[in-house]
Design a protein around this motif. Structure first.
Motif, PDB file in Angstrom:
ATOM      1  N   THR A   1       0.826  -1.200   0.000  1.00  0.00           N
ATOM      2  CA  THR A   1       0.000   0.000   0.000  1.00  0.00           C
ATOM      3  C   THR A   1       0.864   1.255   0.000  1.00  0.00           C
ATOM      4  O   THR A   1       1.966   1.272   0.559  1.00  0.00           O
ATOM      5  CB  THR A   1      -0.931   0.043   1.223  1.00  0.00           C
ATOM      6  N   ILE A   2       0.359   2.294  -0.644  1.00  0.00           N
ATOM      7  CA  ILE A   2       0.995   3.604  -0.641  1.00  0.00           C
ATOM      8  C   ILE A   2      -0.100   4.651  -0.564  1.00  0.00           C
ATOM      9  O   ILE A   2      -1.139   4.531  -1.230  1.00  0.00           O
ATOM     10  CB  ILE A   2       1.878   3.797  -1.900  1.00  0.00           C
ATOM     11  N   SER A   3       0.091   5.664   0.260  1.00  0.00           N
ATOM     12  CA  SER A   3      -0.927   6.694   0.436  1.00  0.00           C
ATOM     13  C   SER A   3      -1.049   7.547  -0.822  1.00  0.00           C
ATOM     14  O   SER A   3      -0.158   7.558  -1.685  1.00  0.00           O
ATOM     15  CB  SER A   3      -0.582   7.578   1.635  1.00  0.00           C
ATOM     16  N   PHE A   4      -2.147   8.286  -0.905  1.00  0.00           N
ATOM     17  CA  PHE A   4      -2.358   9.171  -2.038  1.00  0.00           C
ATOM     18  C   PHE A   4      -1.235  10.208  -2.106  1.00  0.00           C
ATOM     19  O   PHE A   4      -0.684  10.476  -3.177  1.00  0.00           O
ATOM     20  CB  PHE A   4      -3.717   9.860  -1.911  1.00  0.00           C
ATOM     21  N   GLY A   5      -0.865  10.775  -0.955  1.00  0.00           N
ATOM     22  CA  GLY A   5       0.213  11.751  -0.912  1.00  0.00           C
ATOM     23  C   GLY A   5       1.551  11.147  -1.276  1.00  0.00           C
ATOM     24  O   GLY A   5       2.369  11.772  -1.973  1.00  0.00           O
ATOM     25  N   GLY A   6       1.806   9.918  -0.804  1.00  0.00           N
ATOM     26  CA  GLY A   6       3.044   9.230  -1.151  1.00  0.00           C
ATOM     27  C   GLY A   6       3.136   8.947  -2.631  1.00  0.00           C
ATOM     28  O   GLY A   6       4.208   9.080  -3.245  1.00  0.00           O
ATOM     29  N   CYS A   7       2.009   8.563  -3.215  1.00  0.00           N
ATOM     30  CA  CYS A   7       1.968   8.296  -4.655  1.00  0.00           C
ATOM     31  C   CYS A   7       2.223   9.580  -5.440  1.00  0.00           C
ATOM     32  O   CYS A   7       2.969   9.587  -6.423  1.00  0.00           O
ATOM     33  CB  CYS A   7       0.606   7.707  -5.017  1.00  0.00           C
ATOM     34  N   ALA A   8       1.621  10.681  -4.985  1.00  0.00           N
ATOM     35  CA  ALA A   8       1.824  11.971  -5.648  1.00  0.00           C
ATOM     36  C   ALA A   8       3.286  12.394  -5.568  1.00  0.00           C
ATOM     37  O   ALA A   8       3.867  12.868  -6.559  1.00  0.00           O
ATOM     38  CB  ALA A   8       0.928  13.026  -5.015  1.00  0.00           C
ATOM     39  N   ALA A   9       3.901  12.234  -4.392  1.00  0.00           N
ATOM     40  CA  ALA A   9       5.301  12.620  -4.215  1.00  0.00           C
ATOM     41  C   ALA A   9       6.212  11.779  -5.098  1.00  0.00           C
ATOM     42  O   ALA A   9       7.145  12.295  -5.728  1.00  0.00           O
ATOM     43  CB  ALA A   9       5.693  12.470  -2.749  1.00  0.00           C
ATOM     44  N   GLN A  10       5.948  10.476  -5.150  1.00  0.00           N
ATOM     45  CA  GLN A  10       6.764   9.581  -5.969  1.00  0.00           C
ATOM     46  C   GLN A  10       6.681   9.980  -7.444  1.00  0.00           C
ATOM     47  O   GLN A  10       7.699  10.072  -8.137  1.00  0.00           O
ATOM     48  CB  GLN A  10       6.289   8.143  -5.771  1.00  0.00           C
TER      49      GLN A  10
ATOM     50  N   PHE B   1       5.501  -1.285  -9.865  1.00  0.00           N
ATOM     51  CA  PHE B   1       6.131  -1.320  -8.546  1.00  0.00           C
ATOM     52  C   PHE B   1       6.372   0.079  -7.981  1.00  0.00           C
ATOM     53  O   PHE B   1       6.916   0.241  -6.910  1.00  0.00           O
ATOM     54  CB  PHE B   1       7.444  -2.128  -8.577  1.00  0.00           C
ATOM     55  N   PHE B   2       5.937   1.114  -8.711  1.00  0.00           N
ATOM     56  CA  PHE B   2       5.887   2.467  -8.154  1.00  0.00           C
ATOM     57  C   PHE B   2       4.822   3.263  -8.910  1.00  0.00           C
ATOM     58  O   PHE B   2       4.289   2.807  -9.925  1.00  0.00           O
ATOM     59  CB  PHE B   2       7.249   3.167  -8.214  1.00  0.00           C
ATOM     60  N   CYS B   3       4.508   4.437  -8.394  1.00  0.00           N
ATOM     61  CA  CYS B   3       3.455   5.268  -8.996  1.00  0.00           C
ATOM     62  C   CYS B   3       4.021   6.013 -10.193  1.00  0.00           C
ATOM     63  O   CYS B   3       4.672   7.051 -10.041  1.00  0.00           O
ATOM     64  CB  CYS B   3       2.907   6.258  -7.968  1.00  0.00           C
ATOM     65  N   GLU B   4       3.799   5.463 -11.364  1.00  0.00           N
ATOM     66  CA  GLU B   4       4.220   6.120 -12.598  1.00  0.00           C
ATOM     67  C   GLU B   4       2.984   6.566 -13.352  1.00  0.00           C
ATOM     68  O   GLU B   4       1.944   5.897 -13.331  1.00  0.00           O
ATOM     69  CB  GLU B   4       5.079   5.189 -13.447  1.00  0.00           C
ATOM     70  N   LEU B   5       3.103   7.692 -14.031  1.00  0.00           N
ATOM     71  CA  LEU B   5       1.947   8.342 -14.646  1.00  0.00           C
ATOM     72  C   LEU B   5       1.128   7.422 -15.560  1.00  0.00           C
ATOM     73  O   LEU B   5      -0.088   7.324 -15.391  1.00  0.00           O
ATOM     74  CB  LEU B   5       2.424   9.592 -15.394  1.00  0.00           C
ATOM     75  N   PRO B   6       1.719   6.728 -16.541  1.00  0.00           N
ATOM     76  CA  PRO B   6       0.897   5.875 -17.414  1.00  0.00           C
ATOM     77  C   PRO B   6       0.142   4.781 -16.665  1.00  0.00           C
ATOM     78  O   PRO B   6      -1.011   4.483 -16.987  1.00  0.00           O
ATOM     79  CB  PRO B   6       1.934   5.268 -18.378  1.00  0.00           C
ATOM     80  N   ALA B   7       0.784   4.180 -15.660  1.00  0.00           N
ATOM     81  CA  ALA B   7       0.130   3.114 -14.898  1.00  0.00           C
ATOM     82  C   ALA B   7      -1.030   3.655 -14.079  1.00  0.00           C
ATOM     83  O   ALA B   7      -2.063   2.994 -13.920  1.00  0.00           O
ATOM     84  CB  ALA B   7       1.148   2.426 -13.987  1.00  0.00           C
ATOM     85  N   LEU B   8      -0.900   4.867 -13.556  1.00  0.00           N
ATOM     86  CA  LEU B   8      -1.952   5.443 -12.723  1.00  0.00           C
ATOM     87  C   LEU B   8      -3.158   5.872 -13.553  1.00  0.00           C
ATOM     88  O   LEU B   8      -4.306   5.761 -13.101  1.00  0.00           O
ATOM     89  CB  LEU B   8      -1.386   6.639 -11.946  1.00  0.00           C
ATOM     90  N   LEU B   9      -2.916   6.360 -14.752  1.00  0.00           N
ATOM     91  CA  LEU B   9      -4.023   6.803 -15.602  1.00  0.00           C
ATOM     92  C   LEU B   9      -4.982   5.661 -15.939  1.00  0.00           C
ATOM     93  O   LEU B   9      -6.174   5.887 -16.146  1.00  0.00           O
ATOM     94  CB  LEU B   9      -3.482   7.410 -16.896  1.00  0.00           C
TER      95      LEU B   9
END
Length: 338
Positions: free
Chosen positions: A115-124, A201-209
């Motif tokens: 799990t990763i928080s919304f803020g953590g995902c944004a920072a990453q 394995f991390f919050c990257e823009l294409p994967a999040l969209l």
């Protein structure tokens, strides 16, 4: 009370607007308060444990190599030149790349939690884009430095004076901050109300969209266009610089000068190829043409493998860096004997 169709219509429209507004508020609150789940790279089977150990070793080697390179450039007066100043900034960016992604991935693997928080995902996402864009711009400016050094050596001290070097570095960092701020804020503005499992394995823009429950097609098109500008313009500068460098090298009469110019420039071209090859695949090739597994491999390559290889490429192929390391080791050994 007299029935009025207009009043009924007005009340109905008001009710629909209020319902739509409350739905948007709920979606926004859900996007902001809910965590994301990262799929990760490895499970706890034997082969994956070996791969995880290999990633950890590569991560350590990369940090150590870039830290040594920064230290050598900072301490050795012979390396206080514009080229090595820009190289130290490249190493600094290469320290940041794996630090944003690998420790979180390792912690998730060891704790068996992703799990990763919304803020953590944004920072990453913000820091990865900042570092990526800054490195792309910096590599293009480093090619201009090589062009001046080879094609206009007499004017090099003036054209690459300290103020110009600082302007180059500031431009690269400012470009990264600007692009990262815009792209991250737009991406996180979309509602994420469906599955919140990121196949990465991390919050990257294409994967999040891919997780957004809104229509992101227009933004993805704009992202591809901006990706072309962000990647193609620096590549055009690099190609122009090295076409002039190649012409100048071929006309050199001294074999030693040709060898030195070729060695320095080929190191930079190798780094450019590694970095831009992965970036073009991720941000210029439409998402329908590559799978999440391929995205994971390419992302691991440019966030871990390339930062580890860069100091090796510059140190193994650069005699000045090798001699600086020898001098530091000799000085350290001499002091320890005393």
């Amino acid at each position: 009370m007299k029935f009025s169709p207009l009043r009924l219509l007005a009340n109905t429209l008001f009710f629909l607007q209020m319902s739509d507004a409350s739905q948007r508020v709920r979606e926004t609150n859900q996007s902001v308060t809910s965590d994301f789940t990262l799929m990760g790279l490895f499970n706890h089977s034997g082969p994956h444990l070996t791969l995880f150990s290999l990633v950890a070793a590569t991560f350590t080697m990369g940090l150590l190599g870039n830290a040594i390179l920064i230290f050598l450039i900072h301490t050795d007066a012979r390396l206080h030149t514009p080229m090595y100043f820009l190289l130290s900034q490249l190493s600094l960016l290469d320290v940041g790349f794996p630090l944003v992604t690998i420790p979180k991935m390792a912690a998730d693997f060891l704790e068996e939690e992703g799990t990763i928080s919304f803020g953590g995902c944004a920072a990453q996402m913000f820091f990865l884009m900042l570092i990526g864009v800054s490195e792309g711009v910096l590599l293009s400016l480093m090619s201009y430095d090589r062009y001046i050094a080879v094609c206009h050596p007499l004017h090099y001290p003036v054209l690459m004076r300290r103020q110009v070097c600082l302007l180059m570095v500031g431009t690269s960092w400012l470009s990264g901050v600007l692009v990262a701020s815009i792209q991250t804020s737009i991406t996180l503005h979309f509602p994420y109300c469906a599955s919140r499992t990121v196949d990465h394995f991390f919050c990257e823009l294409p994967a999040l969209l891919k997780l957004s429950c809104a229509d992101t097609s227009a933004y993805e098109l704009a992202l591809s266009i901006s990706g072309v500008l962000i990647l193609v313009l620096p590549l055009a500068l690099i190609a122009t610089s090295y076409s002039h460098v190649l012409g100048a090298v071929l006309h050199m009469h001294s074999a030693e000068a040709r060898h030195k110019a070729f060695t320095t420039c080929s190191s930079h071209i190798t780094v450019v190829g590694l970095f831009y090859g992965a970036a073009v695949f991720m941000y210029m090739v439409p998402g329908t043409y590559h799978t999440p597994q391929q995205d994971n491999v390419v992302s691991l390559f440019y966030s871990l493998i390339t930062p580890m290889l860069n100091p090796l490429i510059y140190s193994l192929r650069n005699r000045e860096v090798q001699m600086a390391l020898v001098r530091i080791l000799f000085r350290t050994g001499f002091r320890s004997k005393r």
